[in-house]
Design a protein around this motif. Structure first.
Motif, PDB file in Angstrom:
ATOM      1  N   GLY A  18       1.145  16.645  -6.282  1.00 39.63           N
ATOM      2  CA  GLY A  18       1.092  15.197  -6.458  1.00 39.63           C
ATOM      3  C   GLY A  18       2.130  14.452  -5.630  1.00 39.63           C
ATOM      4  N   PRO A  19       3.414  14.773  -5.793  1.00 45.46           N
ATOM      5  CA  PRO A  19       4.440  14.059  -5.030  1.00 45.46           C
ATOM      6  C   PRO A  19       4.308  14.223  -3.516  1.00 45.46           C
ATOM      7  N   MET A  20       4.032  15.431  -3.047  1.00 42.88           N
ATOM      8  CA  MET A  20       3.974  15.664  -1.601  1.00 42.88           C
ATOM      9  C   MET A  20       2.714  15.064  -0.980  1.00 42.88           C
ATOM     10  N   PHE A  21       1.573  15.218  -1.637  1.00 42.32           N
ATOM     11  CA  PHE A  21       0.353  14.603  -1.119  1.00 42.32           C
ATOM     12  C   PHE A  21       0.502  13.080  -1.136  1.00 42.32           C
ATOM     13  N   GLY A  22       1.114  12.566  -2.193  1.00 44.57           N
ATOM     14  CA  GLY A  22       1.310  11.124  -2.303  1.00 44.57           C
ATOM     15  C   GLY A  22       2.206  10.578  -1.202  1.00 44.57           C
ATOM     16  N   GLN A  23       3.272  11.293  -0.884  1.00 43.47           N
ATOM     17  CA  GLN A  23       4.159  10.850   0.185  1.00 43.47           C
ATOM     18  C   GLN A  23       3.454  10.906   1.538  1.00 43.47           C
ATOM     19  N   PHE A  24       2.681  11.959   1.760  1.00 41.94           N
ATOM     20  CA  PHE A  24       1.911  12.031   2.998  1.00 41.94           C
ATOM     21  C   PHE A  24       0.974  10.824   3.114  1.00 41.94           C
ATOM     22  N   GLY A  25       0.213  10.572   2.041  1.00 43.45           N
ATOM     23  CA  GLY A  25      -0.732   9.457   2.072  1.00 43.45           C
ATOM     24  C   GLY A  25      -0.057   8.118   2.293  1.00 43.45           C
ATOM     25  N   HIS A  26       1.116   7.956   1.700  1.00 44.58           N
ATOM     26  CA  HIS A  26       1.854   6.697   1.864  1.00 44.58           C
ATOM     27  C   HIS A  26       2.181   6.459   3.330  1.00 44.58           C
ATOM     28  N   PHE A  27       2.786   7.449   3.976  1.00 49.03           N
ATOM     29  CA  PHE A  27       3.224   7.244   5.364  1.00 49.03           C
ATOM     30  C   PHE A  27       2.054   7.294   6.346  1.00 49.03           C
ATOM     31  N   TYR A  28       1.051   8.135   6.056  1.00 49.41           N
ATOM     32  CA  TYR A  28      -0.065   8.278   6.985  1.00 49.41           C
ATOM     33  C   TYR A  28      -0.999   7.073   6.956  1.00 49.41           C
ATOM     34  N   LYS A  29      -1.250   6.551   5.757  1.00 52.05           N
ATOM     35  CA  LYS A  29      -2.244   5.476   5.643  1.00 52.05           C
ATOM     36  C   LYS A  29      -1.637   4.128   5.284  1.00 52.05           C
ATOM     37  N   TYR A  30      -0.849   4.079   4.229  1.00 52.54           N
ATOM     38  CA  TYR A  30      -0.441   2.783   3.692  1.00 52.54           C
ATOM     39  C   TYR A  30       0.788   2.200   4.382  1.00 52.54           C
ATOM     40  N   ALA A  31       1.621   3.036   4.971  1.00 55.06           N
ATOM     41  CA  ALA A  31       2.804   2.526   5.674  1.00 55.06           C
ATOM     42  C   ALA A  31       2.793   2.933   7.138  1.00 55.06           C
ATOM     43  N   ALA A  32       1.606   3.149   7.687  1.00 53.92           N
ATOM     44  CA  ALA A  32       1.504   3.615   9.072  1.00 53.92           C
ATOM     45  C   ALA A  32       2.168   2.653  10.045  1.00 53.92           C
ATOM     46  N   ASP A  33       2.059   1.354   9.774  1.00 56.50           N
ATOM     47  CA  ASP A  33       2.655   0.373  10.686  1.00 56.50           C
ATOM     48  C   ASP A  33       4.180   0.450  10.679  1.00 56.50           C
ATOM     49  N   LYS A  34       4.746   0.869   9.562  1.00 50.45           N
ATOM     50  CA  LYS A  34       6.206   0.925   9.429  1.00 50.45           C
ATOM     51  C   LYS A  34       6.816   2.152  10.099  1.00 50.45           C
ATOM     52  N   VAL A  35       5.989   3.180  10.342  1.00 50.85           N
ATOM     53  CA  VAL A  35       6.515   4.407  10.960  1.00 50.85           C
ATOM     54  C   VAL A  35       5.810   4.696  12.285  1.00 50.85           C
ATOM     55  N   ALA A  36       5.213   3.661  12.863  1.00 54.20           N
ATOM     56  CA  ALA A  36       4.438   3.848  14.098  1.00 54.20           C
ATOM     57  C   ALA A  36       5.275   4.467  15.210  1.00 54.20           C
ATOM     58  N   ASN A  37       6.563   4.164  15.247  1.00 53.18           N
ATOM     59  CA  ASN A  37       7.441   4.686  16.288  1.00 53.18           C
ATOM     60  C   ASN A  37       8.307   5.847  15.821  1.00 53.18           C
ATOM     61  N   ASN A  38       7.963   6.370  14.641  1.00 52.75           N
ATOM     62  CA  ASN A  38       8.757   7.475  14.090  1.00 52.75           C
ATOM     63  C   ASN A  38       7.796   8.478  13.442  1.00 52.75           C
ATOM     64  N   PRO A  39       7.420   9.530  14.159  1.00 48.97           N
ATOM     65  CA  PRO A  39       6.448  10.485  13.621  1.00 48.97           C
ATOM     66  C   PRO A  39       7.004  11.405  12.547  1.00 48.97           C
ATOM     67  N   TYR A  40       8.318  11.371  12.332  1.00 47.13           N
ATOM     68  CA  TYR A  40       8.935  12.351  11.428  1.00 47.13           C
ATOM     69  C   TYR A  40       8.349  12.346  10.011  1.00 47.13           C
ATOM     70  N   PRO A  41       8.220  11.173   9.336  1.00 46.30           N
ATOM     71  CA  PRO A  41       7.720  11.222   7.946  1.00 46.30           C
ATOM     72  C   PRO A  41       6.331  11.838   7.837  1.00 46.30           C
ATOM     73  N   VAL A  42       5.416  11.429   8.716  1.00 44.40           N
ATOM     74  CA  VAL A  42       4.057  11.974   8.638  1.00 44.40           C
ATOM     75  C   VAL A  42       4.061  13.466   8.933  1.00 44.40           C
ATOM     76  N   GLU A  43       4.801  13.878   9.945  1.00 48.69           N
ATOM     77  CA  GLU A  43       4.820  15.299  10.296  1.00 48.69           C
ATOM     78  C   GLU A  43       5.469  16.130   9.196  1.00 48.69           C
ATOM     79  N   ARG A  44       6.516  15.598   8.595  1.00 46.89           N
ATOM     80  CA  ARG A  44       7.188  16.327   7.514  1.00 46.89           C
ATOM     81  C   ARG A  44       6.231  16.596   6.359  1.00 46.89           C
ATOM     82  N   TYR A  45       5.541  15.547   5.907  1.00 41.69           N
ATOM     83  CA  TYR A  45       4.671  15.712   4.744  1.00 41.69           C
ATOM     84  C   TYR A  45       3.354  16.377   5.102  1.00 41.69           C
ATOM     85  N   LYS A  46       2.898  16.212   6.324  1.00 43.17           N
ATOM     86  CA  LYS A  46       1.711  16.945   6.780  1.00 43.17           C
ATOM     87  C   LYS A  46       1.953  18.446   6.690  1.00 43.17           C
TER      88      LYS A  46
END
Length: 238
Positions: free
Chosen positions: A127-155
């Motif tokens: 739950g927590p890890m999938f949720g964090q992935f979904g947050h950065f990948y879909k809902y906060a994509a604009d906020k991390v557009a120049n920083n791939p670390y959060p998406v790659e970490r949770y992916k």
């Protein structure tokens, strides 16, 4: 509390039938765990939609039942010794419903704890890890557009957890066994989150979920159950 009306939440969401379980939820991966379980167990219940759009989860009435302001939550007017009981945290609710009915969990102690172990795996990991992935990948994509670390970490972590499930399901139809009767609260806790990777986050391709063949077959098997089909849309939009 000796009566359903003693719960302040019933002032905001008055029950139509105070004699059945009251569910306060949304059709999210955590929310549908409980509607699916209630449908599987054929327990009568009444669903109330907790709208995040209007901050229902922050209302005093909702917080009186769940101070952690998360869905789902329930009130069972016929709890232990026929006393009303209110519960939050989806894992705790699943365990309560299973023990109330003597279904969806093995009767033997070893099987029971093994099932609880996989429910905790979902609560603490999936739950927590999938949720964090979904947050950065879909809902906060604009906020991390120049920083791939959060998406790659949770992916990476999501794929690791899918690998754990793949290992468990490689030689069985359900988390706790091969035959139809093995379906349990462990499956109900886990499969909506895996389903949500595609249905909710549109990330099936980027995560290469199809690599996990046993997992994808299991999700389809669980999703096709009549109780799941109905539970996915509870509470209905109003």
């Amino acid at each position: 509390m000796s009566r359903l009306s003693d719960f302040p939440i019933t002032q905001k969401w008055p029950p139509k039938d105070p004699d059945v379980i009251q569910l306060y939820s949304l059709p999210t991966p955590n929310g549908v765990k409980i509607s699916i379980a209630l449908e599987e167990l054929e327990l009568p219940y009444e669903a109330h939609r907790v709208s995040f759009g209007t901050d229902d989860q922050m209302s005093p009435e909702f917080l009186s039942l769940n101070p952690n302001n998360k869905i789902p939550a329930i009130i069972d007017p016929h709890g232990p010794e026929d006393t009303p009981v209110g519960l939050f945290e989806s894992g705790a609710i699943l365990l309560y419903l299973a023990e109330k009915t003597g279904r969806l969990i093995p009767n033997d102690p070893i099987g029971r704890y093994e099932t609880i172990q996989w429910v905790m795996f979902q609560m603490g990991g999936v739950g927590p890890m999938f949720g964090q992935f979904g947050h950065f990948y879909k809902y906060a994509a604009d906020k991390v557009a120049n920083n791939p670390y959060p998406v790659e970490r949770y992916k990476k972590e999501v794929r690791r957890l899918l690998g754990v499930l793949e290992g468990r399901l490689r030689d069985r139809k359900f988390i706790m066994g091969e035959d139809y009767s093995a379906y349990s609260i462990a499956d109900i806790a886990l499969f909506p989150w895996v389903r949500g990777l595609s249905v909710g986050y549109d990330a099936e391709d980027v995560l290469r979920v199809s690599d996990f063949k046993a997992v994808t077959a299991w999700v389809e098997r669980c999703s096709d159950r009549p109780a799941s089909v109905k539970g996915f849309s509870v509470p209905a939009e109003v």
